[in-house]
Design a protein around this motif. Structure first.
Motif, short mmCIF file in Angstrom:
data_model
loop_
_atom_site.label_atom_id
_atom_site.label_comp_id
_atom_site.label_asym_id
_atom_site.label_seq_id
_atom_site.Cartn_x
_atom_site.Cartn_y
_atom_site.Cartn_z
N PHE A 1 0.82 -1.20 0.00
CA PHE A 1 0.00 0.00 0.00
C PHE A 1 0.86 1.26 0.00
CE2 PHE A 1 -2.13 3.33 2.53
CZ PHE A 1 -3.19 3.61 1.69
N LEU A 2 1.88 1.29 0.87
CA LEU A 2 2.76 2.45 0.93
C LEU A 2 3.53 2.63 -0.38
CD1 LEU A 2 4.18 2.08 4.57
CD2 LEU A 2 2.42 3.66 3.76
N ALA A 3 3.98 1.52 -0.96
CA ALA A 3 4.70 1.59 -2.23
C ALA A 3 3.78 2.06 -3.35
CB ALA A 3 5.30 0.23 -2.57
N THR A 4 2.53 1.60 -3.33
CA THR A 4 1.55 2.00 -4.35
C THR A 4 1.28 3.49 -4.29
OG1 THR A 4 0.48 -0.16 -4.35
CG2 THR A 4 -0.81 1.69 -5.17
N VAL A 5 1.01 3.99 -3.08
CA VAL A 5 0.74 5.42 -2.92
C VAL A 5 1.97 6.24 -3.29
CG1 VAL A 5 0.16 7.22 -1.26
CG2 VAL A 5 -1.02 5.03 -1.16
N SER A 6 3.15 5.80 -2.85
CA SER A 6 4.38 6.54 -3.15
C SER A 6 4.66 6.57 -4.65
CB SER A 6 5.57 5.91 -2.41
OG SER A 6 5.36 5.90 -1.02
N ASN B 1 -4.67 10.15 -14.44
CA ASN B 1 -6.00 9.68 -14.07
C ASN B 1 -5.95 8.24 -13.57
OD1 ASN B 1 -8.56 11.51 -15.01
ND2 ASN B 1 -6.75 11.99 -16.22
N LEU B 2 -5.15 7.42 -14.23
CA LEU B 2 -5.01 6.02 -13.80
C LEU B 2 -4.34 5.95 -12.43
CD1 LEU B 2 -5.57 3.14 -14.84
CD2 LEU B 2 -3.21 3.10 -15.71
N SER B 3 -3.37 6.81 -12.17
CA SER B 3 -2.71 6.83 -10.86
C SER B 3 -3.68 7.21 -9.75
CB SER B 3 -1.52 7.81 -10.89
OG SER B 3 -0.50 7.37 -11.75
N ILE B 4 -4.56 8.17 -10.04
CA ILE B 4 -5.56 8.56 -9.04
C ILE B 4 -6.51 7.40 -8.76
CG2 ILE B 4 -7.49 10.12 -8.58
CD1 ILE B 4 -6.04 12.22 -10.26
N VAL B 5 -6.90 6.68 -9.82
CA VAL B 5 -7.76 5.50 -9.64
C VAL B 5 -7.05 4.48 -8.76
CG1 VAL B 5 -8.77 3.51 -10.80
CG2 VAL B 5 -9.07 5.79 -11.77
N ASP B 6 -5.76 4.24 -9.02
CA ASP B 6 -5.01 3.24 -8.26
C ASP B 6 -4.90 3.61 -6.79
OD1 ASP B 6 -4.59 1.66 -10.48
OD2 ASP B 6 -2.68 2.57 -11.00
N ILE B 7 -4.63 4.88 -6.51
CA ILE B 7 -4.53 5.32 -5.11
C ILE B 7 -5.87 5.16 -4.40
CG2 ILE B 7 -4.15 7.32 -3.62
CD1 ILE B 7 -2.12 8.33 -5.67
N CYS B 8 -6.94 5.61 -5.06
CA CYS B 8 -8.27 5.51 -4.44
C CYS B 8 -8.69 4.06 -4.26
CB CYS B 8 -9.29 6.24 -5.31
SG CYS B 8 -9.05 8.03 -5.41
#
Length: 319
Positions: A35-40, A65-72
């Motif tokens: 999770f931390l690696a994904t957000v970072s 846009n895809l990065s925002i989807v992944d974080i959410c």
């Protein structure tokens, strides 16, 4: 199992991976790291694109846009595991559970649409390079990006409203690590005919198959155009620009198909084993995929590496 009425049951118990008690601490720790690696990783992409004008292109706009989807999506689906491991609280209100389902479905639909738009972007860039800046201008990209988010939410609203109409549950224990629609539908004793029909028609045929077909057609045209390039170096460069998109496309649709498109005969034969296997597939889809996306799309890209060096130099100069 005793039937529990919705008016009495005000919460669900998410068992997560408690059926693997020995592995649960290791799984929780691994999920936290991912999770931390994904957000970072995704926040790094967003920061680089915002700070570096060299990345102000349609492709990186859609990657943002895809990065925002992944974080959410990671936050929405993995926070139950993290809260349970830290606070020991594995309960969630029924309203909170249904909202989590709505967010997950909305984000999944939006992600499929964004991938379809990204395939069209690569199609225009490779097959019509002279008209690329005219076709993929800022207003068009903005409209496409907003449309993906809005359509994703609109496609999920009927499911959300229908889930709120469910009146009773056979149990309040969800055999998953977050609120997903299949485990919740398995618990209800209400009539789910409309939900089954809606998921099969709009959910599968429209929300999933339509962007899938559009993306496949775009890649077919791209591959045909690439094969027509006489230069080996030119073919390699063209293939490199869309190979990462194709990789994510295959991984995402494969996991979704395995998870949600199984025959009803298999589901009815042993639904508990099905849900157990779905947990592992969901863990890959909601934890590993958002982590892989920035690695596949951007962090290995030479343009992003150059941007990272430029932004780093600017930050060092300011310090």
């Amino acid at each position: 199992m005793e039937q529990t009425n919705l008016s009495v049951t005000t919460y669900f118990i998410i068992i997560g991976f408690s059926d693997f008690p020995i592995l649960q601490p290791a799984i929780s720790f691994l999920v936290l790291l991912v999770f931390l690696a994904t957000v970072s990783g995704n926040m790094t992409i967003l920061l680089l694109v915002c700070k570096d004008q060299h990345l102000h292109t349609p492709m990186y706009f859609f990657i943002c846009n895809l990065s925002i989807v992944d974080i959410c999506c990671s936050t929405n689906n993995l926070h139950n595991i993290l809260i349970s491991s830290v606070l020991g609280d594995n309960t969630i209100s029924i309203a909170g559970c249904l909202i989590q389902i709505f967010i997950f479905i909305s984000l999944t639909c939006a992600e499929l649409l964004i991938l379809a738009v990204m395939s069209y972007d690569r199609y225009v860039a490779i097959c019509n390079p002279l008209y690329y800046n005219m076709i993929m201008n800022f207003p068009v990209c903005t409209l496409l990006g907003i449309s993906c988010w809005v359509l994703g939410a609109l496609e999920s609203i009927p499911i959300f409203l229908e889930l709120f109409r469910l009146t009773c549950y056979k149990s309040n224990t969800i055999n998953h690590f977050f609120c997903d629609i299949m485990p919740v539908m398995k618990l209800t004793c209400s009539d789910t005919t409309f939900l089954d029909f809606y998921i099969l028609t709009l959910g599968v045929l429209v929300s999933a198959f339509s962007p899938f077909l559009f993306t496949v057609i775009s890649y077919i045209f791209i591959i045909v155009s690439v094969l027509k390039i006489n230069s080996t170096a030119g073919r390699h460069k063209a293939f490199y620009t869309f190979s990462s998109h194709l990789t994510v496309f295959i991984l995402l649709y494969t996991t979704l198909a395995i998870q949600y498109l199984r025959p009803h005969s298999v589901i009815n034969l042993d639904s508990n084993k099905l849900l157990d296997s779905n947990k592992l597939i969901s863990l890959f889809n909601t934890a590993a995929m958002p982590l892989l996306n920035p690695l596949i799309y951007s962090l290995k890209n030479k343009d992003v590496k150059a941007s990272f060096r430029r932004v780093s130099r600017v930050i060092k100069q300011k310090l």
